[in-house]
Design a protein around this motif. Structure first.
Motif, PDB file in Angstrom:
ATOM      1  N   LEU A 447      43.617  26.263   9.279  1.00  8.60           N
ATOM      2  CA  LEU A 447      43.847  27.695   9.070  1.00  8.60           C
ATOM      3  C   LEU A 447      42.518  28.422   8.893  1.00  8.60           C
ATOM      4  O   LEU A 447      41.499  27.813   8.599  1.00  8.60           O
ATOM      5  N   SER A 448      42.570  29.712   9.049  1.00 11.19           N
ATOM      6  CA  SER A 448      41.317  30.458   9.009  1.00 11.19           C
ATOM      7  C   SER A 448      41.048  31.092   7.655  1.00 11.19           C
ATOM      8  O   SER A 448      39.950  31.520   7.372  1.00 11.19           O
ATOM      9  N   ASP A 449      42.030  31.162   6.798  1.00 13.63           N
ATOM     10  CA  ASP A 449      41.819  31.821   5.511  1.00 13.63           C
ATOM     11  C   ASP A 449      40.832  31.011   4.657  1.00 13.63           C
ATOM     12  O   ASP A 449      41.033  29.826   4.399  1.00 13.63           O
ATOM     13  N   THR A 450      39.807  31.700   4.202  1.00 13.32           N
ATOM     14  CA  THR A 450      38.727  31.010   3.487  1.00 13.32           C
ATOM     15  C   THR A 450      39.203  30.374   2.196  1.00 13.32           C
ATOM     16  O   THR A 450      38.806  29.271   1.839  1.00 13.32           O
ATOM     17  N   GLU A 451      40.068  31.096   1.515  1.00 11.60           N
ATOM     18  CA  GLU A 451      40.514  30.588   0.229  1.00 11.60           C
ATOM     19  C   GLU A 451      41.375  29.348   0.404  1.00 11.60           C
ATOM     20  O   GLU A 451      41.271  28.401  -0.381  1.00 11.60           O
ATOM     21  N   LEU A 483      36.581  19.625   9.561  1.00 16.34           N
ATOM     22  CA  LEU A 483      35.604  20.233   8.660  1.00 16.34           C
ATOM     23  C   LEU A 483      34.598  21.082   9.424  1.00 16.34           C
ATOM     24  O   LEU A 483      34.183  22.143   8.959  1.00 16.34           O
ATOM     25  N   GLU A 484      34.228  20.586  10.594  1.00 17.26           N
ATOM     26  CA  GLU A 484      33.165  21.257  11.361  1.00 17.26           C
ATOM     27  C   GLU A 484      33.498  22.696  11.687  1.00 17.26           C
ATOM     28  O   GLU A 484      32.612  23.540  11.772  1.00 17.26           O
ATOM     29  N   GLN A 485      34.792  22.970  11.864  1.00 18.12           N
ATOM     30  CA  GLN A 485      35.188  24.353  12.211  1.00 18.12           C
ATOM     31  C   GLN A 485      34.653  25.367  11.218  1.00 18.12           C
ATOM     32  O   GLN A 485      34.431  26.515  11.549  1.00 18.12           O
ATOM     33  N   HIS A 486      34.524  24.921   9.968  1.00 22.73           N
ATOM     34  CA  HIS A 486      34.240  25.900   8.926  1.00 22.73           C
ATOM     35  C   HIS A 486      32.824  25.817   8.397  1.00 22.73           C
ATOM     36  O   HIS A 486      32.486  26.504   7.444  1.00 22.73           O
ATOM     37  N   GLN A 487      31.980  24.983   9.017  1.00 19.96           N
ATOM     38  CA  GLN A 487      30.710  24.746   8.342  1.00 19.96           C
ATOM     39  C   GLN A 487      29.753  25.931   8.393  1.00 19.96           C
ATOM     40  O   GLN A 487      28.784  25.971   7.673  1.00 19.96           O
ATOM     41  N   GLU A 488      30.054  26.917   9.209  1.00 19.18           N
ATOM     42  CA  GLU A 488      29.197  28.117   9.213  1.00 19.18           C
ATOM     43  C   GLU A 488      29.598  29.116   8.144  1.00 19.18           C
ATOM     44  O   GLU A 488      28.877  30.058   7.861  1.00 19.18           O
ATOM     45  N   GLU A 489      30.731  28.925   7.579  1.00 21.22           N
ATOM     46  CA  GLU A 489      31.239  29.876   6.581  1.00 21.22           C
ATOM     47  C   GLU A 489      30.389  29.761   5.310  1.00 21.22           C
ATOM     48  O   GLU A 489      30.272  28.692   4.720  1.00 21.22           O
ATOM     49  N   ALA A 490      29.822  30.875   4.894  1.00 24.86           N
ATOM     50  CA  ALA A 490      28.876  30.854   3.770  1.00 24.86           C
ATOM     51  C   ALA A 490      29.477  30.247   2.509  1.00 24.86           C
ATOM     52  O   ALA A 490      28.872  29.420   1.837  1.00 24.86           O
ATOM     53  N   GLN A 491      30.716  30.660   2.215  1.00 25.75           N
ATOM     54  CA  GLN A 491      31.311  30.205   0.955  1.00 25.75           C
ATOM     55  C   GLN A 491      31.677  28.731   0.976  1.00 25.75           C
ATOM     56  O   GLN A 491      31.858  28.120  -0.067  1.00 25.75           O
ATOM     57  N   LEU A 492      31.821  28.193   2.184  1.00 23.61           N
ATOM     58  CA  LEU A 492      32.348  26.836   2.269  1.00 23.61           C
ATOM     59  C   LEU A 492      31.280  25.806   2.610  1.00 23.61           C
ATOM     60  O   LEU A 492      31.499  24.610   2.460  1.00 23.61           O
ATOM     61  N   ARG A 493      30.145  26.319   3.026  1.00 25.25           N
ATOM     62  CA  ARG A 493      29.123  25.436   3.594  1.00 25.25           C
ATOM     63  C   ARG A 493      28.762  24.261   2.693  1.00 25.25           C
ATOM     64  O   ARG A 493      28.754  23.109   3.120  1.00 25.25           O
ATOM     65  N   ASP A 494      28.503  24.597   1.430  1.00 26.12           N
ATOM     66  CA  ASP A 494      28.034  23.538   0.525  1.00 26.12           C
ATOM     67  C   ASP A 494      29.081  22.454   0.332  1.00 26.12           C
ATOM     68  O   ASP A 494      28.783  21.259   0.356  1.00 26.12           O
ATOM     69  N   ARG A 495      30.307  22.908   0.143  1.00 20.61           N
ATOM     70  CA  ARG A 495      31.358  21.930  -0.109  1.00 20.61           C
ATOM     71  C   ARG A 495      31.618  21.067   1.113  1.00 20.61           C
ATOM     72  O   ARG A 495      31.879  19.860   1.013  1.00 20.61           O
ATOM     73  N   ILE A 496      31.539  21.699   2.270  1.00 18.78           N
ATOM     74  CA  ILE A 496      31.782  20.929   3.493  1.00 18.78           C
ATOM     75  C   ILE A 496      30.707  19.864   3.664  1.00 18.78           C
ATOM     76  O   ILE A 496      31.007  18.708   3.992  1.00 18.78           O
ATOM     77  N   ARG A 497      29.504  20.290   3.399  1.00 21.67           N
ATOM     78  CA  ARG A 497      28.414  19.323   3.547  1.00 21.67           C
ATOM     79  C   ARG A 497      28.603  18.147   2.589  1.00 21.67           C
ATOM     80  O   ARG A 497      28.438  16.987   2.979  1.00 21.67           O
ATOM     81  N   ALA A 498      28.972  18.485   1.362  1.00 18.40           N
ATOM     82  CA  ALA A 498      29.172  17.419   0.367  1.00 18.40           C
ATOM     83  C   ALA A 498      30.256  16.455   0.817  1.00 18.40           C
ATOM     84  O   ALA A 498      30.118  15.232   0.724  1.00 18.40           O
ATOM     85  N   LEU A 499      31.338  17.020   1.335  1.00 18.12           N
ATOM     86  CA  LEU A 499      32.438  16.167   1.801  1.00 18.12           C
ATOM     87  C   LEU A 499      32.022  15.312   2.982  1.00 18.12           C
ATOM     88  O   LEU A 499      32.364  14.125   3.056  1.00 18.12           O
ATOM     89  N   GLN A 500      31.284  15.931   3.885  1.00 12.74           N
ATOM     90  CA  GLN A 500      30.832  15.178   5.055  1.00 12.74           C
ATOM     91  C   GLN A 500      29.986  13.986   4.622  1.00 12.74           C
ATOM     92  O   GLN A 500      30.147  12.868   5.120  1.00 12.74           O
ATOM     93  N   GLN A 501      29.114  14.245   3.652  1.00 14.65           N
ATOM     94  CA  GLN A 501      28.260  13.164   3.131  1.00 14.65           C
ATOM     95  C   GLN A 501      29.100  12.043   2.546  1.00 14.65           C
ATOM     96  O   GLN A 501      28.907  10.864   2.839  1.00 14.65           O
ATOM     97  N   THR A 502      30.047  12.433   1.702  1.00 11.15           N
ATOM     98  CA  THR A 502      30.911  11.428   1.056  1.00 11.15           C
ATOM     99  C   THR A 502      31.645  10.604   2.098  1.00 11.15           C
ATOM    100  O   THR A 502      31.721   9.370   2.010  1.00 11.15           O
ATOM    101  N   ALA A 503      32.169  11.305   3.104  1.00 11.19           N
ATOM    102  CA  ALA A 503      32.977  10.609   4.107  1.00 11.19           C
ATOM    103  C   ALA A 503      32.128   9.640   4.924  1.00 11.19           C
ATOM    104  O   ALA A 503      32.536   8.511   5.192  1.00 11.19           O
ATOM    105  N   ILE A 504      30.946  10.097   5.269  1.00 13.09           N
ATOM    106  CA  ILE A 504      30.108   9.261   6.126  1.00 13.09           C
ATOM    107  C   ILE A 504      29.614   8.032   5.381  1.00 13.09           C
ATOM    108  O   ILE A 504      29.592   6.927   5.917  1.00 13.09           O
ATOM    109  N   HIS A 505      29.267   8.222   4.129  1.00 10.53           N
ATOM    110  CA  HIS A 505      28.698   7.100   3.376  1.00 10.53           C
ATOM    111  C   HIS A 505      29.745   6.134   2.839  1.00 10.53           C
ATOM    112  O   HIS A 505      29.411   5.119   2.251  1.00 10.53           O
ATOM    113  N   ALA A 506      30.998   6.444   3.032  1.00 10.86           N
ATOM    114  CA  ALA A 506      32.046   5.567   2.463  1.00 10.86           C
ATOM    115  C   ALA A 506      32.094   4.231   3.196  1.00 10.86           C
ATOM    116  O   ALA A 506      31.938   4.190   4.406  1.00 10.86           O
TER     117      ALA A 506
END
Lengths: 506, 212
Positions: A447-451, A483-506
């Motif tokens: 979905l596109s809603d940021t919240e 996740l990639e769809q939203h990684q440009e979104e300012a409010q979401l960027r940090d969280r997406i990056r954190a999740l991506q890191q967690t997922a990759i390193h698992a």
């Protein structure tokens, strides 16, 4: 990080914009159901026999004539007829203006109101009632000389008359602050406290109307609510909301709304038809209500409602469900759910079951009420492992997930509740995955809603923390692409990056 | 506000539409309909009252307003038991008069207000200033030894109503009072005497003058 845990009636990331947006969305839903509208609108009592308002415009000289005849006519019947004609004329706003501009007119009317001729008194009261329905505050203020008498008559015996006086007072209260300023020192609160002991349902409904208008006044938190809480009104209100054979739906609805207005402070300078129900709960008000047993009554009422909606196909029930849910939510925001003592009822698993029964009912009959129910669910689960356990053990996860696609507001609330459950620890997350939850959350990521997306990310974060095995499943279901769809979104960027890191390193 | 009695919700739009017309006087509305069967006219059963009614609700209202809280000693009618009690205390109780000389006995008429005052005028000032009551509040008339119980500064309205057979407070001249109106609502049993008998309240003009 995840800040929503303590969310009560406050939205999660407390940006003012989010607050406003949510409020707008909810109010739109409410206005759709027009529930709020009726609560601040005026009440008009007219005899059915008269049919639709076909009031003719009366000229000034005619108004004068009718008044004179009513006041000093010789024949009783003639006087009554004149007043009836005047009353009919007063249905018309222009005639109301003509009337109040006539010198001595209100005085004469008050004189008739207090005369020894019962029928003239009744008709005079009806004239005042017509005037009270005006939308011009000048007309309402013209009725000021009558208020002391209207209040005095509340302690009489004629229930019809009392009802009429109450609705008239209620209408005047809506219209004019000057009227409210006069009514308080004139003793409206003790008068209502005495009147609420009346056995007549019509009187009680009317009283509920007056009280709810008083409580919605903009000066209510400072000037009105304290004296109401000091009186015996709260305990009588709760008595009239007790479930059982004597519960009257109309009366209970009125007082449930009154209770709601007390538990939440009205915020903002909103117009008459747009009251925000999302006030911030005030601790003082709520403590008083809780000592009077408000929580117990509300919980019993909730259980009773759930039972009733299953048995009876009465569409009027959601009128009661709405304020009860809001009140409970607001009160819970101040009371820790896991505390000892009287709040035992809150640990009752039946509350969870009842709430879900109501959610199903809303889904079918009144979807706009789903957010209300979900707010209560949020407030129940936010601080209580017990309720999170109930939710899982009663297999309520699936019904909850079914609500996700309905709307953004509902989606966010469901995700919040799921976060409440997830943050209780590994034991809880193990019940969330494996299961349908992950694919549902991945859907919300599209979905596109940021919240919505933000809340989904919070949930994923908790899930990955306490249930790392879920990460594999996430990757297999193309989670990273989602996740990639939203990684440009300012409010979401940090969280997406954190999740991506967690997922990759698992 | 509903289409039927019971709840007040409109069954069709599920909310309480303010535009719904409802008659709170359900039977009254019906009885005013010409086709509804009527009862023959009947008179008020209270001795001395000859009002005639064609509908029960009209009679009910009349009874409640004029007879339910009426002083059996002077026939003044009051809208509530509370005001009647205060009236009896202040007008017909000799013990009250005695106590009033020593302490503040005139209580504020507003329910919930516990203030008491030395004189009825002080009480009136309090009600006007503190409770924003009208200065000519009808149920707070000072005792007068003769004439109708109206303030001296009576206006056109008062005089007009006098012509009507006056206010709720019936003229208290002893000679004008029909004996039969004392048969209802005995607040003070006639066997109880404060000093020299309950009827003293009418005859003693000396005591009344003291309390203006």
């Amino acid at each position: 990080m995840w800040s929503g845990r303590q969310a009560r009636f406050r939205p999660l990331a407390c940006g003012v914009e989010e607050l406003r947006r949510r409020r707008r969305e909810r109010e739109a839903a409410l206005r759709k159901a027009r529930r709020e509208q009726h609560l601040v609108s005026k009440r008009l009592l007219r005899e059915d026999a008269e049919g639709p308002c076909a009031a003719e415009l009366l000229r000034e000289v005619e108004v004068q004539q009718f008044l004179r005849l009513a006041q000093s006519g010789t024949d009783e019947k003639e006087r009554e007829k004149a007043l009836v004609s005047l009353r009919r004329g007063l249905q018309h706003p222009e005639t109301q203006q003509t009337f109040i501009r006539l010198e001595g007119s209100v005085r004469t009317l008050v004189g008739l109101l207090t005369s020894n001729r019962a029928l003239l008194q009744l008709e005079a009261a009806r004239c005042l009632h017509e005037l009270s329905h005006s939308e011009q505050s000048a007309v309402a203020e013209a009725c000021l000389p009558a208020t002391s008498y209207l209040l005095t008559y509340l302690s009489g015996h004629s229930s019809d008359f009392i009802e009429l006086c109450l609705y008239t007072l209620g209408n005047l209260i809506v219209e004019s602050e000057a009227v409210r300023k006069q009514l308080l020192p004139q003793g409206i609160v003790p008068a209502l406290a005495a009147c609420i002991q009346s056995p007549y349902v019509a009187v009680l409904e009317a009283l509920g109307y007056v009280l709810s208008q008083l409580l919605q006044a903009k000066e209510a938190p400072e000037k009105i609510i304290p004296s109401i809480l000091d009186s015996t009104l709260p305990q009588h209100m709760l008595r009239l909301m007790q479930p059982g054979p004597k519960l009257n739906l109309g009366v209970a609805v009125e007082f449930a709304w009154c209770l709601h207005y007390i538990t939440c402070r009205l915020t903002g300078q909103l117009g008459k038809c747009q009251r925000s129900f999302l006030g911030l709960p005030t601790q003082v008000n709520n403590a008083v209500l809780i000592t009077h047993g408000a929580l117990a009554t509300l919980v019993l009422l909730l259980l009773d409602l759930a039972g009733t909606v299953q048995r009876v196909d009465d569409a009027g029930l959601e009128l009661l469900a709405c304020p009860v849910l809001r009140c409970l939510s607001n009160l819970l925001a101040e009371v820790p759910v896991e505390s000892e003592g009287e709040e035992m009822q809150l640990r009752d698993e039946r509350v969870m079951a009842a709430l879900f029964i109501l959610l199903q009912f809303f889904l079918q009959k009144q979807p706009s009420l789903l957010p209300e129910g979900l707010w209560l669910l949020n407030n129940l689960t936010a601080n209580s492992p017990t309720f999170c356990t109930s939710l899982l053990s009663l297999d309520l996860l699936e019904p909850l997930l079914q609500l996700l696609p309905l709307s953004n507001v509902v989606c966010i609330l469901v995700l919040t509740v799921l976060c409440n459950v997830a943050e209780k620890g590994p034991a809880y997350c193990q019940r969330l995955w494996p299961g349908p939850l992950l694919s549902c959350v991945l859907n919300t990521l599209t979905l596109s809603d940021t919240e919505v997306v933000g809340q989904s990310l919070e949930l994923l974060q908790l899930l990955f923390l306490y249930q790392p095995e879920a990460i594999q499943d996430f990757l297999q279901q193309s989670g990273l692409q989602a996740l990639e769809q939203h990684q440009e979104e300012a409010q979401l960027r940090d969280r997406i990056r954190a999740l991506q890191q967690t997922a990759i390193h698992a | 506000m509903g289409m039927c009695s019971g709840t007040s919700t409109c069954k069709t739009c599920l909310l309480r539409c303010p535009r719904l017309r409802r008659s709170p006087w359900n039977v009254c509305g019906l009885s005013r309909d010409a086709s509804f069967p009527r009862v023959p006219e009947f008179t008020c059963q209270v001795a001395g009252c000859c009002q005639v009614f064609a509908a029960l609700e009209d009679y009910q209202h009349h009874y409640h307003m004029l007879h339910a809280n009426t002083c059996s000693l002077c026939s003044r009618a009051f809208p509530s038991g509370h005001l009647l009690d205060i009236h009896i205390l202040e007008w017909h109780d000799s013990l009250f008069q005695i106590l009033a000389q020593r302490q503040d006995m005139y209580q504020c008429l507003v329910e919930g207000c516990l203030e008491k005052f030395k004189t009825s005028q002080d009480r009136k000032d309090h009600m006007v200033r503190f409770h924003l009551y009208p200065a000519d509040f009808r149920f707070d008339k000072p005792k007068t030894s003769r004439g109708p119980a109206m303030p001296v500064a009576a206006d056109l309205l008062a005089r007009a109503l006098q012509d009507d057979g006056a206010a709720m407070e019936v003229c208290s001249e002893p000679t004008a009072l029909p004996p039969c109106t004392r048969t209802y609502n005995h607040r003070i049993p006639s066997t109880v005497c404060f000093g020299q008998g309950a009827t003293r309240g009418f005859k003693s003009s000396k005591k009344k003058n003291k309390h203006h």
